[in-house]
Design an enzyme around this catalytic site. Structure first.
Site, mmCIF file in Angstrom:
data_model
loop_
_atom_site.group_PDB
_atom_site.id
_atom_site.type_symbol
_atom_site.label_atom_id
_atom_site.label_comp_id
_atom_site.label_asym_id
_atom_site.label_seq_id
_atom_site.Cartn_x
_atom_site.Cartn_y
_atom_site.Cartn_z
ATOM 1 N N THR A 1 0.853 -1.181 0.000
ATOM 2 C CA THR A 1 0.000 0.000 0.000
ATOM 3 C C THR A 1 0.892 1.236 0.000
ATOM 4 O O THR A 1 2.117 1.147 -0.135
ATOM 5 C CB THR A 1 -0.900 0.014 1.241
ATOM 6 O OG1 THR A 1 -0.077 0.097 2.423
ATOM 7 C CG2 THR A 1 -1.747 -1.248 1.313
ATOM 8 N N GLU B 1 -3.025 -1.296 8.831
ATOM 9 C CA GLU B 1 -3.191 0.139 8.677
ATOM 10 C C GLU B 1 -2.948 0.741 10.056
ATOM 11 O O GLU B 1 -3.501 0.259 11.048
ATOM 12 C CB GLU B 1 -4.611 0.466 8.196
ATOM 13 C CG GLU B 1 -4.917 -0.010 6.794
ATOM 14 C CD GLU B 1 -4.299 0.889 5.732
ATOM 15 O OE1 GLU B 1 -3.812 1.984 6.082
ATOM 16 O OE2 GLU B 1 -4.296 0.506 4.552
ATOM 17 N N THR C 1 -0.297 -2.503 19.480
ATOM 18 C CA THR C 1 0.032 -1.148 19.893
ATOM 19 C C THR C 1 -0.461 -0.861 21.301
ATOM 20 O O THR C 1 -1.430 -1.471 21.761
ATOM 21 C CB THR C 1 -0.597 -0.127 18.925
ATOM 22 O OG1 THR C 1 -0.428 1.202 19.435
ATOM 23 C CG2 THR C 1 -2.086 -0.376 18.765
ATOM 24 N N ASP C 2 0.179 0.098 21.977
ATOM 25 C CA ASP C 2 -0.315 0.514 23.290
ATOM 26 C C ASP C 2 -1.606 1.324 23.191
ATOM 27 O O ASP C 2 -2.288 1.545 24.200
ATOM 28 C CB ASP C 2 0.756 1.308 24.051
ATOM 29 C CG ASP C 2 1.194 2.592 23.350
ATOM 30 O OD1 ASP C 2 0.749 2.865 22.223
ATOM 31 O OD2 ASP C 2 2.018 3.328 23.945
ATOM 32 N N GLU C 3 -1.970 1.755 21.983
ATOM 33 C CA GLU C 3 -3.174 2.569 21.831
ATOM 34 C C GLU C 3 -4.457 1.799 22.132
ATOM 35 O O GLU C 3 -5.510 2.401 22.356
ATOM 36 C CB GLU C 3 -3.234 3.191 20.435
ATOM 37 C CG GLU C 3 -2.087 4.165 20.193
ATOM 38 C CD GLU C 3 -2.249 4.992 18.935
ATOM 39 O OE1 GLU C 3 -3.390 5.429 18.662
ATOM 40 O OE2 GLU C 3 -1.252 5.205 18.228
ATOM 41 N N SER D 1 -7.225 2.272 16.792
ATOM 42 C CA SER D 1 -6.961 1.483 17.999
ATOM 43 C C SER D 1 -8.060 0.463 18.247
ATOM 44 O O SER D 1 -7.794 -0.632 18.764
ATOM 45 C CB SER D 1 -6.770 2.391 19.209
ATOM 46 O OG SER D 1 -7.874 3.238 19.420
ATOM 47 N N SER E 1 -9.649 -1.139 15.882
ATOM 48 C CA SER E 1 -9.395 -2.253 14.960
ATOM 49 C C SER E 1 -8.240 -3.112 15.454
ATOM 50 O O SER E 1 -8.260 -4.343 15.317
ATOM 51 C CB SER E 1 -9.121 -1.727 13.544
ATOM 52 O OG SER E 1 -7.884 -1.031 13.476
#
Length: 356
Positions: free
Chosen positions: A35, A83, A133-135, A160, A162
């Protein structure tokens, strides 16, 4: 040993592949859809080693993923294809659900079918490592709070959410089907080959061109910054030494406000580019309207991976950010190739109308 890396042409994925090829004897199969953020230039030279193979495949394509597993027969999977940009998820969430949720499901099913047909010894050695991720944890309230591996999920953005969904799928496939999985959740990465829509490369490149340095709100958002090569080393250690079913948080021990990061980058550019007509670069800082649902503070407790696997980051923020700025100064060809019309269109769309 053969490792299948999804998203290997991306920022973190390419760092993982470079680390594996340079520091181990393992072979790598890079699966990437290519992408806008996928860039094979970040793996320049890898094609010359027989230990590297590239498959231009979308992880959502089950038939192609079945073929990749059957042909390459990996021992380990490191799943980084995703993404990953919050702002893009706000303007176009569908791609995030498709890649991060449906793609992870498809990959899990292809891996499960492949794993189920292995002999007992190969099944026991197989690992599926999901990089997150930490998100997914949301926002921290207290100034001393840290994300641990048991922090409840409270995602704030479509991105976050997703990634949280994909984490849950991976845990369910381990619990229900016995697929040997591991999960890592990392803090903000920075370093070479970072797509220039993210904060640090955006600031570096805009400053060099004398463009405005857009800062959301007051710039008081706090992030824990992790040098990407430290992260790559941690990921390889987790997939080869981590315990099945476990989650490991990976952080850089470098909490900084965004505005502090930007001033640091500007000061480095003042030092390293003494002939720049835009010095002092901090004069280019422009505060713009904050994005919706912007989390204020993330911070990682990385004591588990240090205690159980012996990993700690090598780079301080000061050493890592200097290396990063110098890399962008030394690699204008990489920058020019990656800054396509699609990139510029996105920058214009995202920041238009945000002026305060």
């Amino acid at each position: 040993m053969k490792i299948l890396v999804t998203g290997g042409a991306g920022f973190i994925g390419s760092a993982v592949i470079r680390h594996i090829l340079a520091n181990t004897d393992a072979a790598v199969v890079n699966v990437d859809k290519l992408t806008y953020a996928g860039n094979l230039d970040s793996l320049m030279g890898s094609e010359r080693t027989p230990r590297y193979a590239f498959e231009h495949v979308d992880i959502c394509d089950r038939a192609q993923m079945d073929r990749v597993f059957a042909e390459h027969r990996p021992d380990l999977v490191m799943h980084l294809a995703a993404e990953s940009h919050v702002d893009r998820s706000i303007t176009g969430p569908a791609a995030f659900v498709e890649t991060n949720v449906i793609g992870t499901y498809t990959l899990l099913e292809a891996a499960r079918q492949y794993w189920s047909q292995l002999d007992a010894e190969a099944q026991a050695a197989f690992r599926f490592h999901h990089i997150s991720t930490d998100e997914v944890y949301g926002d921290l309230e207290g100034p001393e709070d840290l994300f641990t591996e048991t922090t409840p999920y409270q995602p704030s953005s479509p991105y976050s959410a997703s990634k949280a969904s994909s984490d849950h799928l991976v845990r369910a496939w381990q619990r229900t089907y016995g697929l040997p999985t591991l999960i890592t959740n990392c803090s903000n990465n920075y370093g070479p080959c970072h797509f220039p829509e993210k904060l640090i490369p955006l600031i570096i490149l805009n400053a060099l061109e004398g463009k405005a340095l857009p800062i959301y709100g007051k710039g008081n958002q706090i992030r824990d910054w992790l040098y990407v090569e430290d992260h790559a080393r941690a990921l390889y250690q987790v997939v080869t030494e981590g315990e099945v079913g476990e989650t490991y948080n990976i952080g850089g021990h470098n909490e900084k406000q965004n505005i502090e990061v930007v001033h640091t980058v500007c000061a480095l550019l003042d030092e390293l580019c003494p002939q720049s007509p835009h010095r002092p670069h901090a004069h280019l800082i422009t505060h713009v309207q904050d994005r919706p649902g912007h989390d204020v503070r993330y911070a990682i407790d990385a004591s588990k991976i240090q205690r159980e696997l012996g990993w700690t980051p090598v780079e301080t923020f000061e050493s890592g950010i200097r290396k990063t700025v110098q890399w962008y100064l030394d690699n204008p060809e990489w920058v020019n190739r990656v800054k396509s019309g699609a990139y510029q269109q996105w920058i214009d769309t995202n920041y238009q109308g945000r002026e305060l």
